[in-house]
Write a protein that holds these residues in place. Structure first.
Motif, short mmCIF file in Angstrom:
data_model
loop_
_atom_site.label_atom_id
_atom_site.label_comp_id
_atom_site.label_asym_id
_atom_site.label_seq_id
_atom_site.Cartn_x
_atom_site.Cartn_y
_atom_site.Cartn_z
N ALA A 32 1.15 -1.32 -0.07
CA ALA A 32 0.63 -0.21 -0.06
C ALA A 32 0.51 1.38 0.03
O ALA A 32 0.22 2.28 -0.64
N ALA A 33 1.94 1.48 0.31
CA ALA A 33 2.55 1.95 0.56
C ALA A 33 3.93 2.80 -0.51
O ALA A 33 4.27 3.80 -1.22
N HIS A 34 3.26 2.46 -2.25
CA HIS A 34 3.67 2.68 -2.85
C HIS A 34 2.89 2.56 -3.74
O HIS A 34 3.15 2.65 -5.25
N ILE A 35 1.70 3.23 -3.79
CA ILE A 35 0.48 2.78 -4.74
C ILE A 35 -0.54 4.06 -4.08
O ILE A 35 -0.72 4.26 -3.03
N SER A 36 -0.81 4.43 -4.53
CA SER A 36 -1.56 5.90 -4.45
C SER A 36 -3.24 5.39 -4.49
O SER A 36 -3.14 4.97 -5.28
N TRP A 37 -4.29 5.95 -4.22
CA TRP A 37 -5.52 5.93 -3.81
C TRP A 37 -6.21 5.60 -5.49
O TRP A 37 -6.61 4.93 -5.32
N LYS A 38 -6.01 7.00 -6.16
CA LYS A 38 -5.90 7.44 -7.43
C LYS A 38 -5.60 6.35 -8.25
O LYS A 38 -5.68 6.20 -9.32
N GLU A 39 -4.89 5.53 -8.21
CA GLU A 39 -3.91 4.59 -9.54
C GLU A 39 -4.64 3.17 -9.05
O GLU A 39 -4.07 2.16 -10.11
N VAL A 40 -5.66 3.12 -8.35
CA VAL A 40 -6.08 1.99 -8.39
C VAL A 40 -7.97 2.26 -8.70
O VAL A 40 -8.50 3.40 -8.08
N VAL A 41 -8.64 1.64 -9.66
CA VAL A 41 -9.68 2.26 -10.42
C VAL A 41 -10.91 0.92 -10.00
O VAL A 41 -10.26 0.09 -10.18
N VAL A 42 -11.82 1.65 -9.29
CA VAL A 42 -13.08 0.24 -9.51
C VAL A 42 -13.40 0.11 -10.59
O VAL A 42 -14.36 1.14 -10.62
N THR A 43 -14.23 -0.98 -10.93
CA THR A 43 -14.73 -1.16 -12.63
C THR A 43 -15.64 -2.34 -12.54
O THR A 43 -15.54 -2.94 -11.53
N VAL A 44 -16.72 -2.26 -13.41
CA VAL A 44 -17.40 -3.05 -13.61
C VAL A 44 -16.72 -3.80 -14.83
O VAL A 44 -16.72 -3.38 -15.69
N GLY A 45 -16.65 -5.46 -14.70
CA GLY A 45 -15.59 -6.10 -16.15
C GLY A 45 -17.10 -7.57 -16.58
O GLY A 45 -17.90 -6.71 -16.92
N GLU A 46 -16.74 -7.75 -17.39
CA GLU A 46 -17.08 -9.37 -18.01
C GLU A 46 -18.21 -10.03 -16.83
O GLU A 46 -17.67 -10.02 -15.77
N GLY A 47 -19.90 -9.64 -17.29
CA GLY A 47 -20.57 -9.98 -16.67
C GLY A 47 -20.41 -9.16 -15.18
O GLY A 47 -21.68 -10.00 -14.79
N GLY A 48 -20.24 -7.78 -15.86
CA GLY A 48 -21.31 -7.19 -14.45
C GLY A 48 -19.96 -7.64 -12.76
O GLY A 48 -20.96 -6.76 -12.11
N ARG A 49 -19.50 -8.13 -12.78
CA ARG A 49 -18.61 -8.36 -12.00
C ARG A 49 -17.43 -7.68 -11.67
O ARG A 49 -16.61 -6.95 -12.50
N PRO A 50 -17.39 -7.17 -10.14
CA PRO A 50 -16.43 -5.54 -9.67
C PRO A 50 -15.00 -6.05 -9.96
O PRO A 50 -14.58 -7.28 -9.79
N GLU A 51 -13.96 -5.53 -10.40
CA GLU A 51 -12.44 -5.30 -9.66
C GLU A 51 -12.09 -4.26 -10.16
O GLU A 51 -12.69 -3.69 -10.26
N VAL A 52 -10.57 -4.13 -9.81
CA VAL A 52 -9.19 -3.38 -9.93
C VAL A 52 -9.06 -3.46 -10.56
O VAL A 52 -8.28 -4.13 -11.11
N VAL A 53 -8.94 -1.37 -11.39
CA VAL A 53 -7.50 -2.16 -12.25
C VAL A 53 -6.54 -0.70 -11.73
O VAL A 53 -6.17 -0.28 -11.09
N TYR A 54 -5.26 -1.34 -11.65
CA TYR A 54 -4.00 -1.02 -10.97
C TYR A 54 -3.45 -0.03 -12.52
O TYR A 54 -2.61 -0.95 -13.30
N LEU A 55 -3.21 1.22 -12.20
CA LEU A 55 -3.16 1.94 -13.88
C LEU A 55 -1.67 1.59 -14.05
O LEU A 55 -0.64 1.81 -12.82
N ASP A 56 -1.67 1.88 -14.91
CA ASP A 56 -0.29 1.84 -16.08
C ASP A 56 0.59 3.09 -14.80
O ASP A 56 0.36 3.48 -14.87
N GLY A 57 1.60 2.43 -14.87
CA GLY A 57 2.80 2.91 -13.84
C GLY A 57 3.01 2.10 -12.11
O GLY A 57 3.54 2.88 -11.99
N CYS A 58 1.86 2.21 -11.57
CA CYS A 58 1.95 1.71 -10.14
C CYS A 58 2.11 0.72 -9.83
O CYS A 58 1.89 0.39 -8.68
#
Length: 173
Positions: free
Chosen positions: A108-134
């Motif tokens: 957690a110390a090496h990644i900011s809140w905004k470098e993780v995005v909560v999205t809805v993936g295929e089939g409506g399942r929630p997932e997190v995307v670690y943005l490039d570079g984080c």
């Protein structure tokens, strides 16, 4: 006998949030904008505005006497009343992002809140995307603002029950 290592490097993160704590924070004078700006990526702020019918930010004037970089995400104005649904949604994002930060390869110390995005993936399942570079690459902080900044995906499970929200993320190590 030496134990056999797990065949895939995985990281797990979990978090639990007490809804009254988040509600108390959001009801503090001028804290709603600070909280949402701190934890939500610009894409999530747009989703939040649309989901809860919050006013869209007004575009800045087209004339500017001195060139300055545009603000990546205009501040959210608090709704006239902060409903339990708003609190629950924000608490869920907070728990999901904290779990994802804990599951990040460098922690957690090496990644900011905004470098993780909560999205809805295929089939409506929630997932997190670690943005490039984080993911621990050089210069990771601050990258990935705006759409089209893909990255690694983590699996997210999120649950709401009574006064609690719990989230768990599994991500590649």
């Amino acid at each position: 006998m030496k134990p056999t290592p797990f065949p895939i490097a995985l990281n797990i993160g979990t978090d639990i949030v007490h809804l009254p704590r988040i509600s108390k924070l959001l009801h503090r004078p001028s804290y709603f904008t600070r909280f949402t700006r701190r934890i939500l990526h610009a894409d999530e702020q747009r989703d939040f505005r649309a989901r809860f019918s919050l006013p869209q930010p007004t575009p800045a004037s087209s004339f500017s006497p001195s060139p300055s970089p545009p603000s990546p995400s205009p501040p959210l104005q608090p709704p006239s009343s902060i409903t339990p649904d708003v609190v629950r949604w924000l608490a869920g994002r907070f728990a999901a992002k904290e779990a994802a930060r804990k599951a990040a390869p460098l922690g957690a110390a090496h990644i900011s809140w905004k470098e993780v995005v909560v999205t809805v993936g295929e089939g409506g399942r929630p997932e997190v995307v670690y943005l490039d570079g984080c993911e621990g690459d050089e210069g990771g902080k601050g990258k990935g603002e705006g759409e089209g900044s893909g990255g690694r995906v983590g699996k997210l499970s999120i649950s709401h029950d009574g006064e609690y929200v719990v989230a768990m993320v599994v991500a590649a190590g």
